[in-house]
Design an enzyme around this catalytic site. Structure first.
Site, PDB file in Angstrom:
ATOM      1  CG  ASP A 158      25.255  -7.897  38.881  1.00  0.00           C
ATOM      2  OD1 ASP A 158      25.189  -8.906  38.073  1.00  0.00           O
ATOM      3  OD2 ASP A 158      25.768  -8.665  39.962  1.00  0.00           O
ATOM      4  CG  ASP A 203      28.761 -17.766  39.430  1.00  0.00           C
ATOM      5  OD1 ASP A 203      29.729 -16.824  39.009  1.00  0.00           O
ATOM      6  OD2 ASP A 203      27.627 -18.202  39.416  1.00  0.00           O
TER       7      ASP A 203
END
Lengths: 216, 259
Positions: free
Chosen positions: B11, B130
Protein backbone atom coordinates in the site's frame (compact mmCIF):
# COMPACT_ATOMS: atom_id res chain seq x y z
CA UNK A 1 27.46 1.31 -43.75
CA UNK A 2 25.51 -0.75 -41.18
CA UNK A 3 27.37 -1.70 -38.01
CA UNK A 4 28.91 -5.15 -37.93
CA UNK A 5 26.77 -7.87 -36.40
CA UNK A 6 29.77 -8.99 -34.39
CA UNK A 7 29.75 -5.83 -32.38
CA UNK A 8 26.75 -6.18 -30.07
CA UNK A 9 27.19 -2.82 -28.40
CA UNK A 10 26.72 -0.98 -31.67
CA UNK A 11 23.52 -2.81 -32.61
CA UNK A 12 20.13 -1.30 -31.96
CA UNK A 13 17.43 -3.89 -31.43
CA UNK A 14 14.18 -2.86 -33.03
CA UNK A 15 11.03 -3.68 -31.04
CA UNK A 16 8.25 -3.91 -33.60
CA UNK A 17 5.45 -1.52 -32.67
CA UNK A 18 2.11 -2.44 -34.19
CA UNK A 19 -0.29 -1.27 -31.46
CA UNK A 20 -0.36 -4.69 -29.80
CA UNK A 21 -0.11 -4.01 -26.13
CA UNK A 22 2.40 -2.45 -23.85
CA UNK A 23 5.91 -2.70 -25.25
CA UNK A 24 7.60 -0.67 -22.52
CA UNK A 25 8.28 -3.68 -20.32
CA UNK A 26 10.12 -5.42 -23.18
CA UNK A 27 12.25 -2.32 -23.69
CA UNK A 28 13.06 -2.05 -19.98
CA UNK A 29 14.14 -5.70 -19.83
CA UNK A 30 16.34 -5.17 -22.91
CA UNK A 31 18.00 -2.23 -21.22
CA UNK A 32 18.59 -4.34 -18.14
CA UNK A 33 20.62 -6.86 -20.18
CA UNK A 34 22.54 -4.11 -22.00
CA UNK A 35 20.60 -4.26 -25.24
CA UNK A 36 19.97 -0.88 -26.83
CA UNK A 37 16.36 -1.04 -28.02
CA UNK A 38 14.05 1.27 -29.92
CA UNK A 39 10.44 0.97 -31.01
CA UNK A 40 9.90 0.69 -34.75
CA UNK A 41 6.71 0.92 -36.81
CA UNK A 42 8.48 1.72 -40.08
CA UNK A 43 8.82 -1.21 -42.53
CA UNK A 44 11.78 0.37 -44.34
CA UNK A 45 13.70 0.67 -41.14
CA UNK A 46 12.69 -2.85 -40.09
CA UNK A 47 13.95 -4.27 -43.39
CA UNK A 48 17.46 -3.13 -42.52
CA UNK A 49 17.36 -4.19 -38.86
CA UNK A 50 20.26 -6.02 -37.23
CA UNK A 51 18.17 -7.56 -34.45
CA UNK A 52 14.42 -7.59 -33.96
CA UNK A 53 11.97 -8.33 -31.14
CA UNK A 54 8.39 -8.92 -32.20
CA UNK A 55 6.27 -8.75 -29.03
CA UNK A 56 2.55 -8.35 -28.59
CA UNK A 57 -0.48 -9.13 -26.52
CA UNK A 58 -4.08 -8.98 -27.64
CA UNK A 59 -6.04 -10.75 -30.35
CA UNK A 60 -4.58 -12.32 -33.50
CA UNK A 61 -7.21 -10.80 -35.81
CA UNK A 62 -6.61 -7.15 -35.01
CA UNK A 63 -2.86 -7.74 -34.70
CA UNK A 64 -2.65 -9.08 -38.26
CA UNK A 65 -4.73 -6.18 -39.60
CA UNK A 66 -2.35 -3.74 -37.94
CA UNK A 67 0.79 -5.59 -39.14
CA UNK A 68 -0.45 -5.63 -42.73
CA UNK A 69 -1.68 -2.04 -42.73
CA UNK A 70 1.80 -0.91 -41.81
CA UNK A 71 3.49 -3.20 -44.32
CA UNK A 72 5.37 -4.88 -41.49
CA UNK A 73 4.56 -8.42 -42.70
CA UNK A 74 6.71 -8.18 -45.83
CA UNK A 75 9.47 -6.37 -43.96
CA UNK A 76 9.55 -9.14 -41.33
CA UNK A 77 9.75 -11.87 -43.99
CA UNK A 78 12.57 -10.01 -45.68
CA UNK A 79 14.60 -9.37 -42.56
CA UNK A 80 14.29 -13.02 -41.51
CA UNK A 81 15.34 -14.28 -44.95
CA UNK A 82 18.44 -12.11 -44.53
CA UNK A 83 19.38 -14.11 -41.42
CA UNK A 84 18.67 -11.34 -38.92
CA UNK A 85 17.99 -12.73 -35.41
CA UNK A 86 14.30 -12.24 -34.59
CA UNK A 87 12.62 -13.01 -31.26
CA UNK A 88 8.82 -13.31 -31.20
CA UNK A 89 7.08 -13.05 -27.82
CA UNK A 90 3.55 -14.29 -27.01
CA UNK A 91 1.17 -12.96 -29.70
CA UNK A 92 4.23 -11.86 -31.72
CA UNK A 93 5.27 -15.52 -31.74
CA UNK A 94 1.77 -16.84 -32.47
CA UNK A 95 1.34 -14.82 -35.64
CA UNK A 96 4.55 -16.33 -37.04
CA UNK A 97 2.63 -19.53 -37.82
CA UNK A 98 0.22 -20.08 -40.75
CA UNK A 99 -3.12 -19.78 -39.06
CA UNK A 100 -4.68 -18.93 -35.69
CA UNK A 101 -7.99 -20.23 -34.38
CA UNK A 102 -8.33 -16.86 -32.68
CA UNK A 103 -10.64 -14.82 -34.94
CA UNK A 104 -9.93 -17.51 -37.64
CA UNK A 105 -6.92 -15.51 -38.79
CA UNK A 106 -4.41 -16.17 -41.55
CA UNK A 107 -1.05 -15.29 -40.08
CA UNK A 108 2.50 -14.75 -41.35
CA UNK A 109 3.46 -18.32 -42.23
CA UNK A 110 7.10 -18.04 -41.18
CA UNK A 111 6.73 -21.41 -39.45
CA UNK A 112 4.39 -24.12 -40.70
CA UNK A 113 1.54 -24.89 -38.34
CA UNK A 114 -1.39 -23.43 -36.45
CA UNK A 115 -2.36 -21.74 -33.22
CA UNK A 116 -4.95 -23.62 -31.18
CA UNK A 117 -7.21 -22.68 -28.28
CA UNK A 118 -7.00 -24.52 -24.97
CA UNK A 119 -10.11 -26.67 -24.95
CA UNK A 120 -11.26 -25.70 -21.42
CA UNK A 121 -12.88 -29.10 -20.96
CA UNK A 122 -11.33 -29.62 -17.55
CA UNK A 123 -12.94 -27.52 -14.83
CA UNK A 124 -9.74 -27.51 -12.79
CA UNK A 125 -7.79 -25.78 -15.57
CA UNK A 126 -8.47 -22.11 -15.94
CA UNK A 127 -8.11 -20.26 -19.22
CA UNK A 128 -6.16 -18.12 -19.84
CA UNK A 129 -3.17 -20.13 -18.70
CA UNK A 130 -1.84 -17.41 -16.42
CA UNK A 131 1.12 -17.64 -14.09
CA UNK A 132 4.46 -19.39 -13.71
CA UNK A 133 5.04 -22.75 -15.34
CA UNK A 134 7.99 -24.99 -16.01
CA UNK A 135 9.78 -24.92 -19.36
CA UNK A 136 11.44 -28.12 -20.60
CA UNK A 137 14.04 -27.67 -23.33
CA UNK A 138 13.54 -30.27 -26.09
CA UNK A 139 16.23 -29.11 -28.43
CA UNK A 140 19.45 -27.29 -27.77
CA UNK A 141 19.30 -23.71 -28.98
CA UNK A 142 21.67 -20.81 -28.23
CA UNK A 143 18.79 -18.57 -27.07
CA UNK A 144 17.62 -21.21 -24.55
CA UNK A 145 21.10 -21.90 -23.18
CA UNK A 146 21.26 -22.20 -19.41
CA UNK A 147 17.61 -23.17 -18.85
CA UNK A 148 17.66 -26.10 -16.45
CA UNK A 149 14.87 -28.43 -15.27
CA UNK A 150 12.73 -26.59 -12.75
CA UNK A 151 13.15 -23.16 -14.34
CA UNK A 152 9.80 -21.43 -14.67
CA UNK A 153 8.63 -18.61 -16.91
CA UNK A 154 5.60 -16.33 -16.80
CA UNK A 155 2.71 -17.12 -19.16
CA UNK A 156 -0.54 -15.32 -20.02
CA UNK A 157 -2.40 -16.86 -22.97
CA UNK A 158 -5.48 -18.75 -24.10
CA UNK A 159 -3.99 -20.11 -27.36
CA UNK A 160 -0.80 -22.05 -28.06
CA UNK A 161 1.30 -22.90 -31.14
CA UNK A 162 1.15 -26.32 -32.82
CA UNK A 163 3.98 -26.38 -35.39
CA UNK A 164 3.57 -28.99 -38.13
CA UNK A 165 7.19 -30.00 -38.02
CA UNK A 166 8.41 -31.23 -34.62
CA UNK A 167 11.88 -29.96 -35.45
CA UNK A 168 10.51 -26.44 -34.89
CA UNK A 169 9.65 -27.26 -31.25
CA UNK A 170 12.46 -26.00 -29.01
CA UNK A 171 10.77 -26.32 -25.61
CA UNK A 172 7.49 -27.48 -24.09
CA UNK A 173 5.32 -26.72 -21.09
CA UNK A 174 2.60 -28.85 -19.55
CA UNK A 175 -0.87 -27.45 -19.02
CA UNK A 176 -3.64 -29.23 -20.89
CA UNK A 177 -0.98 -31.76 -21.91
CA UNK A 178 2.37 -30.69 -23.33
CA UNK A 179 2.40 -27.74 -25.71
CA UNK A 180 5.20 -25.97 -27.57
CA UNK A 181 6.27 -22.93 -25.55
CA UNK A 182 9.33 -22.08 -27.66
CA UNK A 183 9.61 -22.58 -31.38
CA UNK A 184 12.28 -21.72 -33.91
CA UNK A 185 13.54 -22.00 -37.43
CA UNK A 186 16.76 -20.55 -38.84
CA UNK A 187 17.26 -17.05 -37.39
CA UNK A 188 13.75 -16.89 -35.92
CA UNK A 189 12.89 -17.94 -32.38
CA UNK A 190 9.61 -17.39 -30.58
CA UNK A 191 8.39 -17.90 -27.02
CA UNK A 192 4.86 -18.24 -25.69
CA UNK A 193 6.03 -17.06 -22.27
CA UNK A 194 7.17 -13.55 -21.42
CA UNK A 195 10.94 -13.43 -20.80
CA UNK A 196 10.60 -9.75 -19.84
CA UNK A 197 8.38 -10.75 -16.89
CA UNK A 198 10.18 -13.96 -15.92
CA UNK A 199 12.77 -12.71 -13.48
CA UNK A 200 16.40 -13.83 -13.72
CA UNK A 201 15.78 -16.74 -16.12
CA UNK A 202 13.86 -14.47 -18.47
CA UNK A 203 16.61 -11.85 -18.46
CA UNK A 204 19.11 -14.61 -19.15
CA UNK A 205 17.15 -15.65 -22.24
CA UNK A 206 17.11 -12.03 -23.47
CA UNK A 207 20.80 -11.79 -22.83
CA UNK A 208 21.32 -15.00 -24.87
CA UNK A 209 19.29 -13.45 -27.66
CA UNK A 210 21.40 -10.29 -27.47
CA UNK A 211 24.51 -12.35 -28.20
CA UNK A 212 22.99 -14.70 -30.79
CA UNK A 213 24.26 -14.47 -34.36
CA UNK A 214 21.14 -16.10 -35.81
CA UNK A 215 22.87 -19.45 -36.44
CA UNK A 216 21.77 -22.66 -34.73
CA UNK B 1 1.08 -27.42 -14.24
CA UNK B 2 0.91 -23.85 -12.98
CA UNK B 3 2.66 -22.96 -9.78
CA UNK B 4 0.72 -21.35 -6.97
CA UNK B 5 1.76 -17.72 -6.63
CA UNK B 6 2.85 -15.68 -3.63
CA UNK B 7 2.02 -12.04 -4.25
CA UNK B 8 3.12 -9.17 -2.03
CA UNK B 9 0.83 -6.18 -1.71
CA UNK B 10 2.34 -2.80 -1.02
CA UNK B 11 0.00 0.00 0.00
CA UNK B 12 1.51 3.30 -1.06
CA UNK B 13 0.53 6.69 0.32
CA UNK B 14 2.23 9.84 -0.97
CA UNK B 15 5.04 7.66 -2.35
CA UNK B 16 5.66 5.83 0.95
CA UNK B 17 4.88 2.27 1.90
CA UNK B 18 1.97 2.10 4.36
CA UNK B 19 0.32 -0.77 6.12
CA UNK B 20 -3.26 -0.56 7.19
CA UNK B 21 -5.05 -2.55 9.85
CA UNK B 22 -8.71 -2.83 8.96
CA UNK B 23 -8.03 0.04 6.59
CA UNK B 24 -7.45 2.65 9.35
CA UNK B 25 -4.39 3.77 11.34
CA UNK B 26 -2.06 3.54 8.38
CA UNK B 27 1.58 4.10 9.15
CA UNK B 28 4.60 4.61 6.92
CA UNK B 29 6.94 1.63 6.95
CA UNK B 30 9.49 2.30 4.25
CA UNK B 31 10.38 2.84 0.63
CA UNK B 32 8.18 0.86 -1.78
CA UNK B 33 10.80 0.64 -4.52
CA UNK B 34 13.40 -0.79 -2.14
CA UNK B 35 10.92 -3.29 -0.69
CA UNK B 36 9.74 -4.37 -4.13
CA UNK B 37 13.28 -5.08 -5.23
CA UNK B 38 14.08 -6.94 -2.03
CA UNK B 39 11.08 -9.25 -2.53
CA UNK B 40 11.87 -9.75 -6.23
CA UNK B 41 15.39 -10.93 -5.42
CA UNK B 42 13.92 -13.21 -2.74
CA UNK B 43 11.65 -15.05 -5.19
CA UNK B 44 8.37 -13.14 -5.13
CA UNK B 45 6.06 -14.22 -7.99
CA UNK B 46 4.11 -11.02 -8.49
CA UNK B 47 3.71 -7.55 -7.01
CA UNK B 48 0.63 -5.49 -6.31
CA UNK B 49 0.79 -1.79 -5.57
CA UNK B 50 -2.22 -0.09 -4.09
CA UNK B 51 -2.31 3.68 -4.13
CA UNK B 52 -4.06 4.90 -0.97
CA UNK B 53 -3.06 8.52 -1.45
CA UNK B 54 -5.93 10.65 -0.23
CA UNK B 55 -5.49 13.80 -2.28
CA UNK B 56 -5.78 13.48 -6.03
CA UNK B 57 -3.13 16.14 -6.72
CA UNK B 58 -0.50 13.77 -5.38
CA UNK B 59 -1.50 10.90 -7.67
CA UNK B 60 1.40 11.43 -10.04
CA UNK B 61 3.79 10.34 -7.30
CA UNK B 62 2.40 6.84 -7.83
CA UNK B 63 3.34 6.88 -11.50
CA UNK B 64 6.93 7.66 -10.50
CA UNK B 65 6.93 4.79 -8.00
CA UNK B 66 5.58 2.38 -10.63
CA UNK B 67 8.16 3.52 -13.16
CA UNK B 68 11.04 3.13 -10.71
CA UNK B 69 9.87 -0.38 -9.75
CA UNK B 70 9.26 -1.49 -13.34
CA UNK B 71 12.79 -0.63 -14.38
CA UNK B 72 14.33 -2.97 -11.82
CA UNK B 73 11.76 -5.64 -11.04
CA UNK B 74 11.06 -8.12 -13.85
CA UNK B 75 7.98 -9.97 -12.64
CA UNK B 76 4.32 -9.08 -13.24
CA UNK B 77 3.38 -5.80 -11.64
CA UNK B 78 -0.21 -4.98 -10.83
CA UNK B 79 -1.38 -1.52 -9.73
CA UNK B 80 -4.65 -0.30 -8.28
CA UNK B 81 -6.23 2.32 -6.09
CA UNK B 82 -8.23 5.13 -7.60
CA UNK B 83 -8.50 3.74 -11.14
CA UNK B 84 -11.65 5.42 -12.48
CA UNK B 85 -11.18 5.40 -16.24
CA UNK B 86 -9.39 3.80 -19.15
CA UNK B 87 -7.15 6.89 -19.07
CA UNK B 88 -6.04 6.10 -15.49
CA UNK B 89 -5.37 2.50 -16.53
CA UNK B 90 -3.38 3.55 -19.58
CA UNK B 91 -1.25 6.01 -17.57
CA UNK B 92 -0.33 3.25 -15.13
CA UNK B 93 0.40 0.80 -17.95
CA UNK B 94 2.71 3.29 -19.62
CA UNK B 95 4.52 3.77 -16.32
CA UNK B 96 5.16 0.01 -16.29
CA UNK B 97 2.19 -1.73 -14.69
CA UNK B 98 1.22 -5.01 -16.34
CA UNK B 99 -2.17 -5.44 -14.73
CA UNK B 100 -4.62 -2.85 -13.49
CA UNK B 101 -6.77 -3.37 -10.40
CA UNK B 102 -10.20 -1.80 -10.39
CA UNK B 103 -12.27 -1.69 -7.23
CA UNK B 104 -14.68 1.00 -5.93
CA UNK B 105 -15.06 2.80 -9.24
CA UNK B 106 -16.18 -0.47 -10.86
CA UNK B 107 -18.77 -1.03 -8.13
CA UNK B 108 -20.18 2.43 -8.82
CA UNK B 109 -19.96 2.04 -12.60
CA UNK B 110 -19.55 -1.61 -13.68
CA UNK B 111 -18.96 -0.64 -17.35
CA UNK B 112 -15.47 0.38 -16.25
CA UNK B 113 -14.54 -3.34 -16.33
CA UNK B 114 -15.77 -3.75 -19.92
CA UNK B 115 -13.99 -0.58 -21.01
CA UNK B 116 -10.68 -1.50 -19.40
CA UNK B 117 -10.72 -5.06 -20.70
CA UNK B 118 -11.34 -4.01 -24.26
CA UNK B 119 -8.64 -1.33 -24.00
CA UNK B 120 -5.88 -3.35 -22.34
CA UNK B 121 -7.04 -6.98 -22.61
CA UNK B 122 -9.00 -9.16 -20.18
CA UNK B 123 -5.88 -10.76 -18.78
CA UNK B 124 -4.65 -7.38 -17.56
CA UNK B 125 -7.79 -6.35 -15.71
CA UNK B 126 -8.01 -7.45 -12.10
CA UNK B 127 -11.26 -6.91 -10.22
CA UNK B 128 -10.41 -6.31 -6.59
CA UNK B 129 -13.29 -6.81 -4.20
CA UNK B 130 -13.50 -5.70 -0.55
CA UNK B 131 -15.92 -7.98 1.20
CA UNK B 132 -17.57 -8.15 4.61
CA UNK B 133 -19.52 -11.01 6.14
CA UNK B 134 -23.18 -10.19 6.84
CA UNK B 135 -26.42 -12.00 7.66
CA UNK B 136 -27.75 -13.89 4.64
CA UNK B 137 -30.71 -12.05 3.20
CA UNK B 138 -32.76 -11.75 0.06
CA UNK B 139 -30.44 -8.98 -1.11
CA UNK B 140 -27.22 -10.73 -0.03
CA UNK B 141 -27.91 -14.47 -0.49
CA UNK B 142 -24.26 -15.53 -0.15
CA UNK B 143 -23.90 -13.78 3.21
CA UNK B 144 -20.97 -11.73 1.89
CA UNK B 145 -21.40 -8.10 0.90
CA UNK B 146 -19.29 -5.77 -1.23
CA UNK B 147 -18.07 -2.69 0.67
CA UNK B 148 -16.14 0.36 -0.55
CA UNK B 149 -14.38 3.39 0.93
CA UNK B 150 -11.98 1.21 2.83
CA UNK B 151 -14.80 -0.89 4.20
CA UNK B 152 -16.90 1.99 5.51
CA UNK B 153 -19.67 1.87 2.89
CA UNK B 154 -21.73 -1.28 2.41
CA UNK B 155 -23.10 -1.36 -1.14
CA UNK B 156 -26.03 -3.77 -0.85
CA UNK B 157 -24.29 -5.91 -3.47
CA UNK B 158 -23.77 -9.65 -3.09
CA UNK B 159 -20.09 -10.60 -3.36
CA UNK B 160 -20.69 -13.83 -5.28
CA UNK B 161 -23.01 -12.13 -7.75
CA UNK B 162 -20.49 -9.32 -8.21
CA UNK B 163 -17.65 -11.79 -8.83
CA UNK B 164 -19.69 -13.51 -11.55
CA UNK B 165 -20.67 -10.20 -13.09
CA UNK B 166 -17.06 -9.05 -13.05
CA UNK B 167 -15.97 -12.22 -14.84
CA UNK B 168 -18.72 -11.77 -17.42
CA UNK B 169 -17.75 -8.16 -18.03
CA UNK B 170 -14.19 -9.17 -18.79
CA UNK B 171 -12.12 -9.21 -15.60
CA UNK B 172 -9.19 -11.59 -16.04
CA UNK B 173 -8.59 -12.21 -12.38
CA UNK B 174 -10.22 -11.54 -9.00
CA UNK B 175 -8.81 -10.38 -5.69
CA UNK B 176 -10.97 -11.55 -2.82
CA UNK B 177 -10.16 -9.23 0.06
CA UNK B 178 -11.85 -9.98 3.36
CA UNK B 179 -12.24 -6.77 5.33
CA UNK B 180 -13.00 -8.83 8.45
CA UNK B 181 -9.71 -10.72 8.19
CA UNK B 182 -7.56 -7.83 6.91
CA UNK B 183 -4.74 -7.02 9.27
CA UNK B 184 -5.76 -9.58 11.90
CA UNK B 185 -3.06 -12.16 11.00
CA UNK B 186 -5.61 -14.83 11.98
CA UNK B 187 -5.78 -16.40 8.52
CA UNK B 188 -7.65 -15.83 5.27
CA UNK B 189 -11.41 -16.15 5.06
CA UNK B 190 -11.43 -19.67 3.62
CA UNK B 191 -15.19 -20.09 3.11
CA UNK B 192 -15.49 -16.89 1.12
CA UNK B 193 -12.43 -17.62 -1.03
CA UNK B 194 -13.49 -21.17 -1.76
CA UNK B 195 -17.04 -20.16 -2.63
CA UNK B 196 -15.97 -17.60 -5.20
CA UNK B 197 -13.02 -19.55 -6.57
CA UNK B 198 -15.19 -22.55 -7.36
CA UNK B 199 -17.87 -20.42 -9.00
CA UNK B 200 -15.63 -18.64 -11.55
CA UNK B 201 -13.27 -19.80 -14.28
CA UNK B 202 -10.70 -17.04 -13.82
CA UNK B 203 -7.83 -17.11 -11.32
CA UNK B 204 -8.54 -15.97 -7.77
CA UNK B 205 -6.12 -14.21 -5.45
CA UNK B 206 -6.90 -14.51 -1.73
CA UNK B 207 -6.26 -11.42 0.37
CA UNK B 208 -6.55 -10.34 3.98
CA UNK B 209 -5.55 -12.12 7.16
CA UNK B 210 -2.24 -13.83 6.40
CA UNK B 211 -0.08 -14.15 9.50
CA UNK B 212 1.45 -17.62 9.34
CA UNK B 213 2.76 -19.81 6.49
CA UNK B 214 -0.01 -22.29 7.36
CA UNK B 215 -2.58 -19.66 6.42
CA UNK B 216 -1.23 -19.55 2.87
CA UNK B 217 -1.31 -23.33 2.63
CA UNK B 218 -4.88 -23.40 3.86
CA UNK B 219 -6.19 -20.87 1.36
CA UNK B 220 -4.27 -22.38 -1.59
CA UNK B 221 -5.71 -25.84 -0.86
CA UNK B 222 -9.06 -25.68 1.01
CA UNK B 223 -9.70 -22.16 -0.27
CA UNK B 224 -8.97 -23.17 -3.91
CA UNK B 225 -7.11 -19.90 -4.45
CA UNK B 226 -4.58 -19.65 -7.28
CA UNK B 227 -2.48 -17.11 -5.44
CA UNK B 228 -2.05 -15.83 -1.90
CA UNK B 229 -1.52 -12.18 -1.20
CA UNK B 230 0.70 -11.21 1.73
CA UNK B 231 1.47 -7.84 3.27
CA UNK B 232 2.42 -7.16 6.87
CA UNK B 233 3.81 -10.66 7.49
CA UNK B 234 6.62 -9.87 5.04
CA UNK B 235 6.77 -6.07 5.42
CA UNK B 236 7.67 -6.29 9.10
CA UNK B 237 10.17 -9.08 8.57
CA UNK B 238 8.20 -11.80 10.38
CA UNK B 239 8.76 -14.03 7.34
CA UNK B 240 10.80 -13.88 4.19
CA UNK B 241 9.12 -14.53 0.83
CA UNK B 242 11.55 -17.38 0.14
CA UNK B 243 10.72 -18.89 3.52
CA UNK B 244 6.99 -18.91 2.72
CA UNK B 245 7.59 -20.48 -0.67
CA UNK B 246 9.90 -23.15 0.76
CA UNK B 247 7.29 -24.02 3.36
CA UNK B 248 4.50 -24.34 0.77
CA UNK B 249 6.76 -26.34 -1.52
CA UNK B 250 7.63 -28.62 1.40
CA UNK B 251 3.91 -29.16 1.98
CA UNK B 252 3.62 -30.51 -1.55
CA UNK B 253 2.35 -27.47 -3.44
CA UNK B 254 3.84 -26.68 -6.82
CA UNK B 255 5.79 -23.46 -6.35
CA UNK B 256 8.39 -21.67 -8.46
CA UNK B 257 11.52 -22.57 -6.50
CA UNK B 258 14.23 -21.41 -8.87
CA UNK B 259 14.74 -17.66 -9.30
Amino acid sequence: MPPSRNNIASIVTLIVDYDAGNLASVKRACQQVGLAAEFCADPDRLRHAERVIFPGVGAAGSAMVSVKERGLDEALREVISNGCPVLGICLGMQISLDHSEENDTSTLGLIEGNVTRFRMDRPDLKVPHMGWNEVTVRQHHPVLAGIVPGDEFYFVHGYYPTPKDQSAVLATTNYEGDFACAIGKASYVGTQFHPEKSGRVGLRLLSNFAKWDGQC
Amino acid sequence: MLSKRVIACLDVRDGHLAKSVKFVNTQNIGDPVEKAHEYYIDGLDELVFYDITASSDKRNIMLDVVEAVASQVFIPLSVGGGVRSVGDATDLRLAGAEKINVNSAAVKRPELIDECSSAIGNQNVVLSMDIRKVEKSHEIPSGYEIVINGGRSPMGLDALAWALEGEKRGAGELVINSIDADGTKDGYEIGLTSMISQAVRIPVIASGGAGLPEHLYEVLTQGHADAALVASMVHYGDYRVSELKSYLHGQGLKMRMSW
